[in-house]
Motif scaffolding. Structure first.
Motif, mmCIF file in Angstrom:
data_model
loop_
_atom_site.group_PDB
_atom_site.id
_atom_site.type_symbol
_atom_site.label_atom_id
_atom_site.label_comp_id
_atom_site.label_asym_id
_atom_site.label_seq_id
_atom_site.Cartn_x
_atom_site.Cartn_y
_atom_site.Cartn_z
ATOM 1 N N THR A 1 -32.943 -0.067 28.520
ATOM 2 C CA THR A 1 -32.825 -0.118 27.068
ATOM 3 C C THR A 1 -32.017 -1.344 26.656
ATOM 4 O O THR A 1 -31.233 -1.875 27.434
ATOM 5 N N ILE A 2 -32.241 -1.778 25.433
ATOM 6 C CA ILE A 2 -31.581 -2.979 24.916
ATOM 7 C C ILE A 2 -31.468 -2.820 23.402
ATOM 8 O O ILE A 2 -32.340 -2.220 22.770
ATOM 9 N N ASP A 3 -30.385 -3.330 22.840
ATOM 10 C CA ASP A 3 -30.224 -3.284 21.384
ATOM 11 C C ASP A 3 -31.104 -4.377 20.768
ATOM 12 O O ASP A 3 -30.852 -5.560 20.987
ATOM 13 N N PRO A 4 -32.148 -3.986 20.015
ATOM 14 C CA PRO A 4 -33.086 -5.004 19.505
ATOM 15 C C PRO A 4 -32.419 -6.046 18.605
ATOM 16 O O PRO A 4 -32.911 -7.159 18.476
ATOM 17 N N GLU A 5 -31.293 -5.678 17.998
ATOM 18 C CA GLU A 5 -30.609 -6.639 17.117
ATOM 19 C C GLU A 5 -29.722 -7.607 17.881
ATOM 20 O O GLU A 5 -29.232 -8.587 17.325
ATOM 21 N N THR B 1 -28.025 -10.851 24.641
ATOM 22 C CA THR B 1 -28.049 -10.015 25.841
ATOM 23 C C THR B 1 -28.760 -10.722 26.992
ATOM 24 O O THR B 1 -29.941 -11.055 26.876
ATOM 25 N N PRO B 2 -28.045 -10.944 28.107
ATOM 26 C CA PRO B 2 -28.726 -11.529 29.265
ATOM 27 C C PRO B 2 -29.785 -10.574 29.790
ATOM 28 O O PRO B 2 -29.551 -9.364 29.729
ATOM 29 N N PRO B 3 -30.909 -11.028 30.347
ATOM 30 C CA PRO B 3 -31.255 -12.439 30.492
ATOM 31 C C PRO B 3 -31.938 -13.032 29.254
ATOM 32 O O PRO B 3 -32.350 -14.178 29.289
ATOM 33 N N PHE B 4 -32.041 -12.250 28.181
ATOM 34 C CA PHE B 4 -32.854 -12.704 27.046
ATOM 35 C C PHE B 4 -32.126 -13.705 26.151
ATOM 36 O O PHE B 4 -32.711 -14.250 25.217
ATOM 37 N N ASN B 5 -30.827 -13.932 26.434
ATOM 38 C CA ASN B 5 -30.139 -14.993 25.693
ATOM 39 C C ASN B 5 -30.626 -16.368 26.137
ATOM 40 O O ASN B 5 -30.467 -17.349 25.418
ATOM 41 N N LYS B 6 -31.205 -16.419 27.345
ATOM 42 C CA LYS B 6 -31.828 -17.666 27.822
ATOM 43 C C LYS B 6 -33.219 -17.345 28.338
ATOM 44 O O LYS B 6 -33.434 -17.250 29.558
ATOM 45 N N ILE C 1 -42.180 -10.263 35.303
ATOM 46 C CA ILE C 1 -42.093 -10.550 33.877
ATOM 47 C C ILE C 1 -41.305 -9.429 33.207
ATOM 48 O O ILE C 1 -41.632 -8.259 33.362
ATOM 49 N N ASN C 2 -40.258 -9.803 32.493
ATOM 50 C CA ASN C 2 -39.498 -8.845 31.674
ATOM 51 C C ASN C 2 -39.701 -9.235 30.231
ATOM 52 O O ASN C 2 -39.523 -10.391 29.870
ATOM 53 N N VAL C 3 -40.061 -8.281 29.409
ATOM 54 C CA VAL C 3 -40.330 -8.623 28.019
ATOM 55 C C VAL C 3 -39.748 -7.565 27.089
ATOM 56 O O VAL C 3 -39.741 -6.373 27.386
ATOM 57 N N THR C 4 -39.195 -8.052 25.993
ATOM 58 C CA THR C 4 -38.679 -7.150 24.972
ATOM 59 C C THR C 4 -38.973 -7.756 23.600
ATOM 60 O O THR C 4 -39.503 -8.864 23.511
ATOM 61 N N THR C 5 -38.671 -7.007 22.552
ATOM 62 C CA THR C 5 -38.958 -7.492 21.207
ATOM 63 C C THR C 5 -37.744 -7.305 20.308
ATOM 64 O O THR C 5 -36.947 -6.392 20.509
ATOM 65 N N LYS C 6 -37.646 -8.199 19.332
ATOM 66 C CA LYS C 6 -36.522 -8.142 18.393
ATOM 67 C C LYS C 6 -36.845 -7.308 17.164
ATOM 68 O O LYS C 6 -35.948 -6.916 16.430
ATOM 69 N N ASP C 7 -38.145 -7.108 16.893
ATOM 70 C CA ASP C 7 -38.467 -6.468 15.618
ATOM 71 C C ASP C 7 -39.374 -5.241 15.753
ATOM 72 O O ASP C 7 -38.888 -4.113 15.762
ATOM 73 N N VAL C 8 -40.664 -5.475 15.835
ATOM 74 C CA VAL C 8 -41.598 -4.346 15.828
ATOM 75 C C VAL C 8 -42.336 -4.272 17.168
ATOM 76 O O VAL C 8 -42.088 -5.084 18.053
ATOM 77 N N ILE C 9 -43.227 -3.320 17.286
ATOM 78 C CA ILE C 9 -44.023 -3.191 18.511
ATOM 79 C C ILE C 9 -45.013 -4.347 18.608
ATOM 80 O O ILE C 9 -45.714 -4.667 17.640
ATOM 81 N N HIS C 10 -45.018 -4.990 19.756
ATOM 82 C CA HIS C 10 -45.995 -6.042 20.040
ATOM 83 C C HIS C 10 -46.730 -5.684 21.332
ATOM 84 O O HIS C 10 -46.345 -4.749 22.035
ATOM 85 N N PRO D 1 -39.406 -2.222 20.563
ATOM 86 C CA PRO D 1 -38.015 -2.551 20.269
ATOM 87 C C PRO D 1 -37.078 -1.564 20.962
ATOM 88 O O PRO D 1 -37.325 -0.363 20.932
ATOM 89 N N GLY D 2 -36.055 -2.087 21.600
ATOM 90 C CA GLY D 2 -35.096 -1.210 22.266
ATOM 91 C C GLY D 2 -35.339 -1.034 23.746
ATOM 92 O O GLY D 2 -34.525 -0.440 24.439
#
Ligand code: CUA
Length: 148
Positions: free
Chosen positions: A35-39, A44-49, A86-95, A110-111
């Motif tokens: 889990t990850i805070d979408p906001e 949040t590493p690794p998604f900060n880079k 591949i690790n993928v997450t989203t900041k807003d809605v479902i993609h 998200p999340g």
């Protein structure tokens, strides 16, 4: 009476198959997703880079962020023969996250962080596209993987 027996019998066979599959064979829905805070994706590493990171001998991690209506990074080069998680997450809605012509096809929620590991054996270009309707720019939401 015959049809009643047939119907109940079919139901019994069906439930037996589902039960054996779930409890004896271990076919369960995926769980334990990270889990990850979408906001706070950007912090949040690794998604900060976002991008490709070498993690071992010929092994890589590709961290990608989806947001309306693009992926970050928009283009990535992968060495031929590399095993990529591949690790993928989203900041807003479902993609969606489909790599055309491969069996990579994830829903990005998200999340959560979704992951898929694949070895890219062939050189060429692959299109990543969003296959979950996410808003007015959905049809333009693509990215590119180049295997070199
Ligand atoms: Cu993102 Cu459709």
């Amino acid at each position: 009476k015959i049809w009643l027996i047939f119907g109940i019998g079919s139901l019994f066979i069906f439930l037996t198959i589902v039960g054996v599959s779930a409890f004896a064979k271990g076919n369960q829905p995926p769980s334990g997703l990270t889990t990850i805070d979408p906001e706070k994706v950007d912090q949040t590493p690794p998604f900060n880079k976002p991008g490709l990171v070498k993690t071992g001998d010929n092994e890589y991690q590709l961290n990608m962020v989806a947001s309306a209506f693009s992926y970050t990074p928009a283009q990535v080069e992968i060495p031929k023969g590399a095993k990529v998680t591949i690790n993928v997450t989203t900041k807003d809605v479902i993609h969606g996250f489909e790599v055309v012509g491969t069996n990579i096809n994830m829903m990005v929620e998200p999340g959560y962080v979704n992951s898929f590991t694949k070895t890219f054996d062939k050189t060429g270009e692959y299109t990543i596209l969003c296959n979950e309707y996410c808003g007015a720019g959905h049809h333009m939401m693509t990215a590119r993987i180049k295997v070199v």
